[in-house]
Design a protein around this motif. Structure first.
Motif, PDB file in Angstrom:
ATOM      1  N   THR A  16      12.486 -53.396   6.751  1.00 35.26           N
ATOM      2  CA  THR A  16      13.474 -52.887   5.795  1.00 35.26           C
ATOM      3  C   THR A  16      13.607 -51.379   5.921  1.00 35.26           C
ATOM      4  O   THR A  16      14.722 -50.842   5.881  1.00 35.26           O
ATOM      5  N   MET A  17      12.468 -50.704   6.069  1.00 42.02           N
ATOM      6  CA  MET A  17      12.508 -49.258   6.190  1.00 42.02           C
ATOM      7  C   MET A  17      13.220 -48.842   7.473  1.00 42.02           C
ATOM      8  O   MET A  17      13.982 -47.879   7.486  1.00 42.02           O
ATOM      9  N   GLU A  18      12.968 -49.605   8.546  1.00 42.82           N
ATOM     10  CA  GLU A  18      13.621 -49.280   9.808  1.00 42.82           C
ATOM     11  C   GLU A  18      15.135 -49.399   9.677  1.00 42.82           C
ATOM     12  O   GLU A  18      15.889 -48.605  10.227  1.00 42.82           O
ATOM     13  N   GLN A  19      15.551 -50.417   8.917  1.00 43.38           N
ATOM     14  CA  GLN A  19      16.977 -50.594   8.656  1.00 43.38           C
ATOM     15  C   GLN A  19      17.555 -49.310   8.063  1.00 43.38           C
ATOM     16  O   GLN A  19      18.623 -48.850   8.441  1.00 43.38           O
ATOM     17  N   LEU A  20      16.776 -48.758   7.133  1.00 44.61           N
ATOM     18  CA  LEU A  20      17.201 -47.562   6.414  1.00 44.61           C
ATOM     19  C   LEU A  20      17.287 -46.361   7.352  1.00 44.61           C
ATOM     20  O   LEU A  20      18.152 -45.522   7.248  1.00 44.61           O
ATOM     21  N   PRO A  67       4.882 -55.923   7.958  1.00 43.31           N
ATOM     22  CA  PRO A  67       6.004 -55.985   8.897  1.00 43.31           C
ATOM     23  C   PRO A  67       7.351 -56.120   8.200  1.00 43.31           C
ATOM     24  O   PRO A  67       8.342 -55.551   8.650  1.00 43.31           O
ATOM     25  N   ARG A  68       7.357 -56.846   7.078  1.00 39.97           N
ATOM     26  CA  ARG A  68       8.624 -57.001   6.372  1.00 39.97           C
ATOM     27  C   ARG A  68       9.064 -55.667   5.764  1.00 39.97           C
ATOM     28  O   ARG A  68      10.217 -55.277   5.854  1.00 39.97           O
ATOM     29  N   ILE A  69       8.105 -54.975   5.158  1.00 35.69           N
ATOM     30  CA  ILE A  69       8.418 -53.657   4.589  1.00 35.69           C
ATOM     31  C   ILE A  69       8.916 -52.744   5.707  1.00 35.69           C
ATOM     32  O   ILE A  69       9.916 -52.054   5.583  1.00 35.69           O
TER      33      ILE A  69
END
Lengths: 163, 301
Positions: free
Chosen positions: B49-53, B44-46
């Motif tokens: 971060t990817m969603e942020q991107l 979920p943390r990864i």
């Protein structure tokens, strides 16, 4: 086989477009009919070229699709890796099939993919999918010839542009 | 010739074997990722971060639908607009009427709570948000809304629409956030039956058309048509918000519990606008002595 930067960017561009297309909202009535755009484009490129499409790229594209569409991380990655593997494995035969036979193999690939996905969702505790779940492969095959022609003409234009 | 990357391993397995080995490796990797995602380890943390991107992509994909909608708004006939306006006015008046009686009820409720020295009731403020129109995986039970960390959205915030509970905020990005719907099979919602006060838990079923309450005792007083509201246990969803209506009660003779099917009020799959429940605005409790005075006054006559 020389592989220019242009066709490399064409491959990436068409894949990105396919990802966007799968995110594009459609009316609720049509949403169970939505074809697996990314898979269709990946099948096309792994049939036509050998240089860029490999399992690693399929995995990466699948991960991006998983993140964007909110599905379980690795689900689409698995499905695309299996699909590209199968196309590459039978590539010499598939390439010289007459069009209708090729379309039939695309249908088999898409149905096989649906079966894998239904295993995964069953493991997640989702209810068994209804008959509508099996519609997208049919739509995908109906679109396949047109997509094939479109991508072919795009590629030809690119080549002409270069020379 | 072969792909360049296989040159190392093909010496050992041969061309075909190397490709199969790579396939197996990727499949294994995907399975590990999926099981980690399912159990909530690291992934979920990864993902966030990817969603942020990828946040701009959501806006890009949602844009055509939005453009179409606004085009429709520009070209819709004057007559339609007038009709809609009249309809909305009527609705507003009706709502205002019922809110007026509710205000009086709220006052009365507060007074009674005071007499019982119970905790103060709470009033809430809401924040309006719109769903971003992107088509997600139907099994993800997730929607995106156009408010994010910049608007004060926080993870775990309860989301409702005009009719009932929709879900809770899961991931918060800068200008958008994802909402986990109550229909997710992994989602549990503490509820109570409004008529009897029986507390239980409503689980998502994987379908947006019903929720499941599998832990209701066989002898419990539940019947179709009962209203289900949030119980406020678990501190995530505030108490008293409508969830749905009991649709069917299944009492198998051999089973320990009855299976109760609840039809959610909220438009889980076709809603467009939602409300975020802000942190409850608790009224300062009055001083204890005053409460005593109230109580004495009440007892005197």
């Amino acid at each position: 086989m020389t592989f220019s930067r242009e066709s490399r960017s064409l491959i990436l561009l068409t894949i990105a477009t396919a990802v966007l297309l799968s995110l594009l909202p459609v009316p609720a009535l049509l949403s169970p009919l939505k074809p697996y755009w990314v898979a269709l484009v990946m099948i096309y490129w792994s049939l036509e070229t050998r240089a860029m499409i490999n399992l690693g790229l399929a995995f990466l594209v699948g991960l991006v699709l998983d993140i964007l569409s909110g599905s379980l991380l690795g689900m689409h990655a698995l499905s695309l890796v299996v699909m590209v593997f199968l196309v590459q494995r039978f590539r010499p035969r598939l390439r010289f099939f007459p069009p209708w036979q090729q379309a039939f193999s695309v249908l088999l690939l898409l149905v096989n993919d649906r079966i894998i996905l239904s295993w995964i969702t069953a493991l997640l505790g989702e209810p068994m999918p209804t008959w509508k779940y099996w519609l997208p492969p049919l739509i995908g095959v109906a679109i396949w010839p047109w997509l094939f022609l479109l991508l072919d003409s795009l590629r030809a234009r690119m080549r002409r542009h270069k020379t | 010739m072969a792909n360049t990357e296989s040159s190392g391993s093909s010496r050992w397995f041969g061309e075909e074997g190397a490709r199969t080995a790579r396939l197996l490796m990727y499949i294994l990797l995907a399975i590990v990722l999926m099981s980690m995602d399912q159990r909530g380890h690291y992934v979920p943390r990864i993902r966030s971060t990817m969603e942020q991107l990828f946040e701009p992509v959501f806006y890009l994909a949602g844009w055509p639908a939005q453009a179409l909608q606004s085009l429709g708004r520009h070209t819709s006939a004057r007559r339609e607009l007038i009709a809609e306006n009249r309809q909305l006015r009527k609705q507003l008046l009706e709502t205002a009427g019922s809110v007026q009686t509710q205000a009086a009820l709220w006052q009365e409720n507060q007074r009674l709570r005071h007499l019982l020295k119970a905790t103060q009731g709470q009033a809430y403020t809401f924040k309006f948000a719109q769903m971003i129109r992107v088509d997600l995986d139907p099994f993800s039970h997730k929607v995106w809304i156009d408010r994010g960390a910049g608007d004060g959205v926080f993870a775990g915030q309860a989301v409702i629409d005009g009719l009932g509970i929709v879900g809770q905020v899961e991931g918060v990005l800068r200008h958008s956030s994802s909402v986990r719907l109550i229909s997710d099979p992994d989602h549990a919602l503490p509820v109570q039956i409004n008529r009897t006060g029986l507390r239980t838990v409503a689980y998502g079923s994987g379908e947006t058309s019903y929720l499941l309450m599998p832990n209701v005792p066989l002898q419990a007083d539940v019947s179709p048509g009962d209203m289900i509201v949030t119980s406020g246990l678990g501190d995530r969803f505030p108490a008293g918000f409508p969830v749905g209506e009991v649709e069917q009660v299944q009492r198998d003779r051999g089973a320990t519990f009855a299976r109760v099917y609840v039809r959610p009020y909220a438009a889980l799959d076709r809603g467009r606008e939602v409300l975020l429940i802000e942190q409850a605005r608790t009224e300062q409790p009055r001083i204890e002595q005053q409460g005593h005075a109230d109580l004495q006054q009440a007892e005197e006559p």
